[in-house]
Write a protein that holds these residues in place. Structure first.
Motif, short mmCIF file in Angstrom:
data_model
loop_
_atom_site.label_atom_id
_atom_site.label_comp_id
_atom_site.label_asym_id
_atom_site.label_seq_id
_atom_site.Cartn_x
_atom_site.Cartn_y
_atom_site.Cartn_z
N THR A 76 0.92 -1.33 -0.11
CA THR A 76 0.33 0.01 0.17
C THR A 76 0.92 1.22 -0.03
N VAL A 77 0.48 2.29 -0.67
CA VAL A 77 0.86 3.55 -0.66
C VAL A 77 -0.10 4.68 -0.39
N ARG A 78 0.53 5.75 0.59
CA ARG A 78 -0.41 6.75 0.77
C ARG A 78 0.53 7.89 1.25
N VAL A 79 -0.07 9.05 1.15
CA VAL A 79 0.52 10.32 1.66
C VAL A 79 -0.16 10.90 2.79
N HIS A 80 0.54 11.13 3.95
CA HIS A 80 -0.12 11.49 5.30
C HIS A 80 0.51 12.80 5.66
N ASN A 81 -0.23 13.90 5.64
CA ASN A 81 0.37 15.23 5.93
C ASN A 81 1.82 15.53 5.34
N GLY A 82 1.85 15.12 4.07
CA GLY A 82 3.21 15.43 3.22
C GLY A 82 4.16 14.24 3.43
N THR A 83 3.76 13.34 4.21
CA THR A 83 4.75 12.22 4.30
C THR A 83 4.41 11.05 3.60
N TRP A 84 5.27 10.33 2.77
CA TRP A 84 4.95 9.20 2.15
C TRP A 84 4.93 7.88 3.08
N LEU A 85 4.16 7.24 2.84
CA LEU A 85 3.97 5.99 3.68
C LEU A 85 3.71 4.90 3.02
N LEU A 86 4.41 3.77 3.13
CA LEU A 86 4.47 2.63 2.44
C LEU A 86 4.18 1.40 3.33
N ALA A 87 3.67 0.22 2.81
CA ALA A 87 3.40 -1.01 3.44
C ALA A 87 3.99 -2.22 2.85
N PHE A 88 4.74 -3.08 3.08
CA PHE A 88 5.28 -4.27 2.30
C PHE A 88 4.76 -5.43 2.66
N ALA A 89 4.52 -6.27 1.48
CA ALA A 89 4.08 -7.56 1.64
C ALA A 89 4.75 -8.32 2.48
N GLY A 90 4.33 -9.04 3.63
CA GLY A 90 4.94 -9.89 4.43
C GLY A 90 5.43 -9.00 5.75
N TYR A 91 5.09 -7.76 5.90
CA TYR A 91 5.41 -7.11 6.91
C TYR A 91 4.31 -6.31 7.52
N ALA A 92 3.44 -7.10 8.23
CA ALA A 92 2.01 -6.66 8.53
C ALA A 92 1.86 -5.85 9.91
N ASP A 93 3.21 -5.59 10.70
CA ASP A 93 2.94 -4.90 11.91
C ASP A 93 4.23 -3.93 12.00
N ARG A 94 3.73 -3.23 13.13
CA ARG A 94 4.93 -2.26 13.55
C ARG A 94 6.24 -3.01 13.81
N SER A 95 6.25 -4.02 14.49
CA SER A 95 7.74 -4.49 14.69
C SER A 95 8.36 -5.01 13.43
N ALA A 96 7.48 -5.81 12.61
CA ALA A 96 8.08 -6.19 11.65
C ALA A 96 8.48 -4.76 10.61
N ALA A 97 7.85 -4.01 10.44
CA ALA A 97 8.09 -2.82 9.67
C ALA A 97 9.43 -2.20 10.12
N GLU A 98 9.36 -1.92 11.47
CA GLU A 98 10.61 -1.39 12.12
C GLU A 98 11.79 -2.32 11.85
N SER A 99 11.63 -3.46 11.60
CA SER A 99 12.93 -4.26 10.99
C SER A 99 13.36 -3.84 9.71
N LEU A 100 12.75 -3.09 8.77
CA LEU A 100 13.30 -2.69 7.43
C LEU A 100 13.88 -1.28 7.63
N ARG A 101 13.74 -0.46 8.88
CA ARG A 101 14.30 0.88 8.97
C ARG A 101 15.81 0.88 8.44
N GLY A 102 16.10 1.93 7.43
CA GLY A 102 17.43 2.08 7.06
C GLY A 102 17.72 1.45 5.88
N GLY A 103 16.63 0.54 5.38
CA GLY A 103 17.00 -0.08 4.09
C GLY A 103 16.69 0.80 2.82
#
Length: 194
Positions: A76-103
């Motif tokens: 998924t892709v959306r823009v919230h208050n000028g910030t681009w937000l993405l979600a990736f397949a297989g990374y369905a929660d906050r902890s999983a998403a945080e593991s991608l930080r810096g990529g």
């Protein structure tokens, strides 16, 4: 050579979204649901969470460390208050998403690709103004939250910072070893106050 399209930032919310720092002039075309990108810059980390709110912890029974992913697919892709937000397949929660930080999301660069650069490609480029007068030399690229800035060692010994946008940097010729900066009057004077 691969081009950085975006750098993954911190997790946003609880549903696996992350903020991204854009490194492309065409995010509407590049960052779309279903697009798959190579990813670099992630260390070996635990894999995605098994369920909402259940981060994987190394050493827990039935769980093993997984190598960092080599590619990610945008869900998924959306823009919230000028910030681009993405979600990736297989990374369905906050902890999983945080593991991608810096990529860094990468795409193969065709020969004429010009909307993404590595700092190493820019450092050392001769800087000219639109009239052809030498202004200085690029010494670095500062990655910013809103926009990147070229760091320029000016011919008078000062250091200037120039927003790395097409309006101010209309010509970037890496092969030719030069860049044209169309800086408004006083831009470099602002950088020298302090």
């Amino acid at each position: 050579m691969d081009t950085v399209v975006a750098r993954i930032g911190r997790a946003h919310g609880l549903r696996g979204e992350v903020t991204v720092q854009l490194h492309t002039d065409n995010p509407q075309e590049r960052l779309v649901s279903g697009a798959t990108y190579a990813v670099a810059g992630l260390p070996h980390r635990p894999g995605p969470a098994e369920g909402p709110g259940q981060p994987r912890q190394p050493g827990q029974p039935g769980q093993t460390d997984q190598p960092a992913p080599s590619e990610l697919t945008i869900e998924t892709v959306r823009v919230h208050n000028g910030t681009w937000l993405l979600a990736f397949a297989g990374y369905a929660d906050r902890s999983a998403a945080e593991s991608l930080r810096g990529g860094r999301l990468l795409m193969a660069s065709p020969q004429d690709e010009t909307d993404g650069w590595y700092e190493s490609e820019l450092v050392g480029l001769a800087v000219f103004d639109p009239s052809g007068a030498r202004v200085g030399t690029v010494t670095g690229l500062q990655i910013g939250a809103a926009q990147d800035r070229l760091e320029v060692a000016l011919t008078d010994g000062r250091t200037g910072l120039v927003p790395f946008v097409e309006a101010l940097v209309p010509v970037l010729d890496v092969a030719g070893g030069c860049v044209v900066i169309d800086a408004p009057d006083g831009l470099f004077d602002l950088d020298s106050r302090g």
